[in-house]
Design a protein around this motif. Structure first.
Motif, mmCIF file in Angstrom:
data_model
loop_
_atom_site.group_PDB
_atom_site.id
_atom_site.type_symbol
_atom_site.label_atom_id
_atom_site.label_comp_id
_atom_site.label_asym_id
_atom_site.label_seq_id
_atom_site.Cartn_x
_atom_site.Cartn_y
_atom_site.Cartn_z
ATOM 1 N N ALA A 83 0.827 -1.207 0.000
ATOM 2 C CA ALA A 83 0.000 0.000 0.000
ATOM 3 C C ALA A 83 0.863 1.259 0.000
ATOM 4 C CB ALA A 83 -0.931 0.002 1.208
ATOM 5 N N ALA A 84 1.953 1.240 0.747
ATOM 6 C CA ALA A 84 2.840 2.400 0.786
ATOM 7 C C ALA A 84 3.493 2.628 -0.579
ATOM 8 C CB ALA A 84 3.905 2.220 1.857
ATOM 9 N N ALA A 85 3.885 1.542 -1.233
ATOM 10 C CA ALA A 85 4.523 1.662 -2.541
ATOM 11 C C ALA A 85 3.566 2.227 -3.583
ATOM 12 C CB ALA A 85 5.040 0.293 -2.993
ATOM 13 N N VAL A 86 2.329 1.798 -3.534
ATOM 14 C CA VAL A 86 1.349 2.233 -4.510
ATOM 15 C C VAL A 86 0.662 3.522 -4.066
ATOM 16 C CG1 VAL A 86 -0.813 1.607 -5.631
ATOM 17 C CG2 VAL A 86 0.976 -0.092 -5.356
ATOM 18 N N GLY A 87 0.472 3.671 -2.777
ATOM 19 C CA GLY A 87 -0.275 4.810 -2.254
ATOM 20 C C GLY A 87 0.289 6.157 -2.647
ATOM 21 N N GLY A 88 1.590 6.294 -2.637
ATOM 22 C CA GLY A 88 2.203 7.558 -3.030
ATOM 23 C C GLY A 88 1.883 7.917 -4.462
ATOM 24 N N THR A 89 1.922 6.935 -5.336
ATOM 25 C CA THR A 89 1.598 7.179 -6.734
ATOM 26 C C THR A 89 0.120 7.490 -6.903
ATOM 27 O OG1 THR A 89 3.332 5.629 -7.356
ATOM 28 C CG2 THR A 89 1.759 6.228 -9.054
ATOM 29 N N MET A 90 -0.730 6.818 -6.122
ATOM 30 C CA MET A 90 -2.161 7.062 -6.226
ATOM 31 C C MET A 90 -2.507 8.497 -5.829
ATOM 32 S SD MET A 90 -3.832 3.524 -4.859
ATOM 33 C CE MET A 90 -5.518 3.990 -5.220
ATOM 34 N N LEU A 91 -1.820 9.038 -4.840
ATOM 35 C CA LEU A 91 -2.078 10.403 -4.427
ATOM 36 C C LEU A 91 -1.670 11.396 -5.503
ATOM 37 C CD1 LEU A 91 -0.930 10.302 -0.701
ATOM 38 C CD2 LEU A 91 -3.267 10.428 -1.571
ATOM 39 N N THR A 132 -1.455 10.750 -8.886
ATOM 40 C CA THR A 132 -2.251 10.625 -10.102
ATOM 41 C C THR A 132 -3.735 10.859 -9.865
ATOM 42 O OG1 THR A 132 -2.505 8.240 -9.811
ATOM 43 C CG2 THR A 132 -0.631 9.002 -11.149
ATOM 44 N N ALA A 133 -4.230 10.640 -8.661
ATOM 45 C CA ALA A 133 -5.637 10.837 -8.283
ATOM 46 C C ALA A 133 -6.600 10.316 -9.341
ATOM 47 C CB ALA A 133 -5.901 12.303 -8.004
ATOM 48 N N PRO A 134 -6.662 8.983 -9.512
ATOM 49 C CA PRO A 134 -7.568 8.430 -10.510
ATOM 50 C C PRO A 134 -9.022 8.702 -10.149
ATOM 51 C CG PRO A 134 -6.699 6.694 -9.134
ATOM 52 C CD PRO A 134 -5.978 7.959 -8.758
ATOM 53 N N ILE A 191 -6.548 -1.268 -5.837
ATOM 54 C CA ILE A 191 -5.311 -1.142 -6.607
ATOM 55 C C ILE A 191 -5.512 -1.692 -8.015
ATOM 56 C CG2 ILE A 191 -2.932 -1.994 -6.813
ATOM 57 C CD1 ILE A 191 -2.832 -1.837 -3.704
ATOM 58 N N GLY A 192 -6.208 -2.825 -8.133
ATOM 59 C CA GLY A 192 -6.448 -3.441 -9.439
ATOM 60 C C GLY A 192 -7.219 -2.556 -10.394
ATOM 61 N N GLY A 193 -8.066 -1.691 -9.876
ATOM 62 C CA GLY A 193 -8.843 -0.806 -10.728
ATOM 63 C C GLY A 193 -8.310 0.607 -10.802
ATOM 64 N N SER A 194 -7.114 0.829 -10.285
ATOM 65 C CA SER A 194 -6.576 2.186 -10.173
ATOM 66 C C SER A 194 -6.080 2.776 -11.490
ATOM 67 C CB SER A 194 -5.432 2.211 -9.162
ATOM 68 O OG SER A 194 -4.316 1.495 -9.665
ATOM 69 N N GLY A 195 -5.713 1.938 -12.439
ATOM 70 C CA GLY A 195 -5.166 2.446 -13.692
ATOM 71 C C GLY A 195 -3.674 2.750 -13.616
ATOM 72 N N LEU A 196 -3.063 2.434 -12.501
ATOM 73 C CA LEU A 196 -1.624 2.650 -12.346
ATOM 74 C C LEU A 196 -0.843 1.574 -13.089
ATOM 75 C CD1 LEU A 196 -1.586 3.394 -8.524
ATOM 76 C CD2 LEU A 196 -1.279 5.040 -10.363
ATOM 77 N N PRO A 197 0.421 1.856 -13.419
ATOM 78 C CA PRO A 197 1.246 0.819 -14.031
ATOM 79 C C PRO A 197 1.340 -0.386 -13.086
ATOM 80 C CG PRO A 197 2.327 2.949 -14.162
ATOM 81 C CD PRO A 197 1.123 3.130 -13.296
ATOM 82 N N ALA A 198 1.242 -1.564 -13.628
ATOM 83 C CA ALA A 198 1.352 -2.824 -12.885
ATOM 84 C C ALA A 198 0.235 -3.015 -11.871
ATOM 85 C CB ALA A 198 2.719 -2.940 -12.215
ATOM 86 N N ASP A 199 -0.905 -2.334 -12.051
ATOM 87 C CA ASP A 199 -2.005 -2.471 -11.099
ATOM 88 C C ASP A 199 -2.547 -3.896 -11.045
ATOM 89 O OD1 ASP A 199 -3.229 -2.387 -13.581
ATOM 90 O OD2 ASP A 199 -4.630 -0.786 -13.056
ATOM 91 N N ARG A 224 -9.281 -8.876 -13.006
ATOM 92 C CA ARG A 224 -9.854 -8.476 -14.297
ATOM 93 C C ARG A 224 -11.161 -7.707 -14.088
ATOM 94 N NH1 ARG A 224 -7.634 -13.230 -16.444
ATOM 95 N NH2 ARG A 224 -9.491 -14.449 -16.026
ATOM 96 N N ALA A 225 -11.957 -8.138 -13.130
ATOM 97 C CA ALA A 225 -13.215 -7.444 -12.835
ATOM 98 C C ALA A 225 -12.947 -6.040 -12.313
ATOM 99 C CB ALA A 225 -14.032 -8.235 -11.817
ATOM 100 N N ALA A 226 -11.868 -5.874 -11.557
ATOM 101 C CA ALA A 226 -11.521 -4.542 -11.028
ATOM 102 C C ALA A 226 -11.141 -3.604 -12.155
ATOM 103 C CB ALA A 226 -10.363 -4.657 -10.037
ATOM 104 N N LYS A 227 -10.601 -4.118 -13.216
ATOM 105 C CA LYS A 227 -10.128 -3.306 -14.331
ATOM 106 C C LYS A 227 -11.243 -2.961 -15.314
ATOM 107 C CE LYS A 227 -6.337 -1.708 -16.242
ATOM 108 N NZ LYS A 227 -5.491 -0.779 -15.560
ATOM 109 N N ALA A 228 -12.304 -3.732 -15.316
ATOM 110 C CA ALA A 228 -13.387 -3.553 -16.294
ATOM 111 C C ALA A 228 -14.062 -2.209 -16.194
ATOM 112 C CB ALA A 228 -14.416 -4.649 -16.144
#
Length: 93
Positions: free
Chosen positions: A16-24, A26-28, A57-65, A89-93
């Protein structure tokens, strides 16, 4: 066999820490797809904070989500690979 709670929490926090910074940064935009993921997992008997985080995370649109989603589900929440793949896959749809 389930891993100890401390190990599961540590893995979830690190991811979460690794991805959380990027999520803040990019603010999807909010979307309903992560709820499809969590609903599918709940129907398969998997429901927890860890699975909710993985679906978000799976639906975030970030690289390697999708990869992060599967890693969290399989390694932290002990979800079988096929169920994890379908959920992410459902999270990405």
């Amino acid at each position: 066999m389930r891993r100890p709670l401390r190990a599961r929490l540590a893995a979830a926090v690190v991811t979460a820490a690794a991805v959380g910074g990027t999520m803040l940064v990019t603010a999807p935009s909010a979307q309903a797809a992560p709820s499809d993921c969590t609903s599918y997992l709940a129907s398969q008997g998997y429901s927890s904070t860890d699975t909710n985080l993985a679906c978000t995370i799976g639906g975030s649109g970030l690289p390697a989500d999708q990869l992060l989603c599967r890693v969290l589900l399989m390694n932290v929440s002990s979800v079988p690979a096929l169920i994890a793949d379908n959920a992410c896959r459902a999270a990405k749809a």
